[in-house]
Design a protein around this motif. Structure first.
Motif, mmCIF file in Angstrom:
data_model
loop_
_atom_site.group_PDB
_atom_site.id
_atom_site.type_symbol
_atom_site.label_atom_id
_atom_site.label_comp_id
_atom_site.label_asym_id
_atom_site.label_seq_id
_atom_site.Cartn_x
_atom_site.Cartn_y
_atom_site.Cartn_z
ATOM 1 N N THR A 259 40.143 42.559 32.751
ATOM 2 C CA THR A 259 41.407 42.733 33.470
ATOM 3 C C THR A 259 41.122 43.418 34.806
ATOM 4 O OG1 THR A 259 41.808 44.914 32.538
ATOM 5 C CG2 THR A 259 42.668 43.016 31.283
ATOM 6 N N VAL A 260 42.130 43.446 35.666
ATOM 7 C CA VAL A 260 41.995 44.145 36.951
ATOM 8 C C VAL A 260 41.595 45.602 36.699
ATOM 9 C CG1 VAL A 260 43.212 44.932 39.017
ATOM 10 C CG2 VAL A 260 43.673 42.651 38.106
ATOM 11 N N ARG A 261 42.269 46.249 35.760
ATOM 12 C CA ARG A 261 41.980 47.649 35.457
ATOM 13 C C ARG A 261 40.524 47.830 35.015
ATOM 14 N NH1 ARG A 261 43.411 48.348 30.764
ATOM 15 N NH2 ARG A 261 41.893 49.648 29.792
ATOM 16 N N HIS B 161 43.784 50.075 43.226
ATOM 17 C CA HIS B 161 44.143 48.988 42.315
ATOM 18 C C HIS B 161 44.551 47.740 43.110
ATOM 19 C CE1 HIS B 161 45.233 47.521 38.320
ATOM 20 N NE2 HIS B 161 46.323 47.015 38.866
ATOM 21 N N ILE C 41 43.050 43.856 43.114
ATOM 22 C CA ILE C 41 43.913 42.685 42.905
ATOM 23 C C ILE C 41 43.715 41.683 44.040
ATOM 24 C CG2 ILE C 41 46.324 41.894 42.909
ATOM 25 C CD1 ILE C 41 47.033 44.523 41.448
ATOM 26 N N LYS D 70 41.213 32.899 36.840
ATOM 27 C CA LYS D 70 42.235 33.786 36.292
ATOM 28 C C LYS D 70 42.715 33.185 34.988
ATOM 29 C CE LYS D 70 46.614 35.872 37.757
ATOM 30 N NZ LYS D 70 47.584 35.909 38.884
ATOM 31 N N PRO E 58 47.194 35.746 30.195
ATOM 32 C CA PRO E 58 47.149 36.985 29.417
ATOM 33 C C PRO E 58 47.222 36.701 27.912
ATOM 34 C CG PRO E 58 49.082 36.936 30.868
ATOM 35 C CD PRO E 58 48.377 35.632 31.003
ATOM 36 N N LYS F 189 49.701 40.713 27.626
ATOM 37 C CA LYS F 189 48.895 41.732 28.308
ATOM 38 C C LYS F 189 48.558 41.267 29.720
ATOM 39 C CE LYS F 189 48.199 44.373 24.609
ATOM 40 N NZ LYS F 189 48.620 45.717 24.474
ATOM 41 N N ALA F 190 47.688 41.992 30.386
ATOM 42 C CA ALA F 190 47.302 41.695 31.765
ATOM 43 C C ALA F 190 46.453 40.427 31.839
ATOM 44 C CB ALA F 190 46.527 42.875 32.331
ATOM 45 N N PHE F 191 46.478 39.809 33.021
ATOM 46 C CA PHE F 191 45.602 38.667 33.271
ATOM 47 C C PHE F 191 44.151 39.133 33.165
ATOM 48 C CE2 PHE F 191 49.417 37.184 35.478
ATOM 49 C CZ PHE F 191 49.488 35.881 35.010
ATOM 50 N N ARG F 192 43.288 38.204 32.784
ATOM 51 C CA ARG F 192 41.861 38.472 32.696
ATOM 52 C C ARG F 192 41.145 37.529 33.643
ATOM 53 N NH1 ARG F 192 40.671 36.532 27.588
ATOM 54 N NH2 ARG F 192 42.492 35.270 27.960
#
Length: 133
Positions: free
Chosen positions: A27-29, A44, A48, A62, A65, A69-72
């Motif tokens: 994920t972005v995180r 952050h 992105i 991309k 999710p 959840k968040a995109f991976r």
């Protein structure tokens, strides 16, 4: 005036690719945290933006999710292809295609220990045997 797009990843794109090659999808995180662990603290929003640019360039994909959840993100280009292409470009542009000049320069800029020199010796002997075949 904008810089023309390079055939190869920029320094930051390469760092992101290395992170993804080691543990994909992310994920972005997760990308941001991995970069921070390597000493590259980015906002952050910067991560992105970079991931979006890399998707547009076809370097990464991309993924949808999982369970809301968040995109991976996952790499679309292989580490070996990038390293081979970038090294080949360097050899051509800087050393006029001379592998010997590259090796001599390597010995000038990098202190090699006994194990590394032994490994290089084995690779050279292997290449010599292949050339004779």
């Amino acid at each position: 005036m904008a810089r023309p797009n390079s055939e190869y990843p920029t320094e930051l794109e390469l760092q992101i690719l290395k992170v993804l090659w080691d543990a994909e999808p992310m994920t972005v995180r997760e990308v941001r945290e991995s970069l921070a662990d390597l000493g590259r603290n980015l906002a952050h929003t910067t991560v992105i933006t970079m991931l979006g640019t890399m998707v547009d360039k076809g370097q990464i994909e991309k993924l949808d999710p999982l369970q809301g959840k968040a995109f991976r993100f996952t790499p679309l280009i292989k580490r070996e292809d990038v390293s081979r292409g970038m090294l080949g470009d360097l050899v051509e542009r800087v050393f006029d295609g001379s592998a010997e000049a590259v090796m001599l320069s390597l010995f000038d800029v990098k202190d090699l220990d006994e194990d590394e020199l032994g490994g290089l010796r084995k690779l050279l002997h292997k290449k010599l045997r292949e050339a004779k075949s």
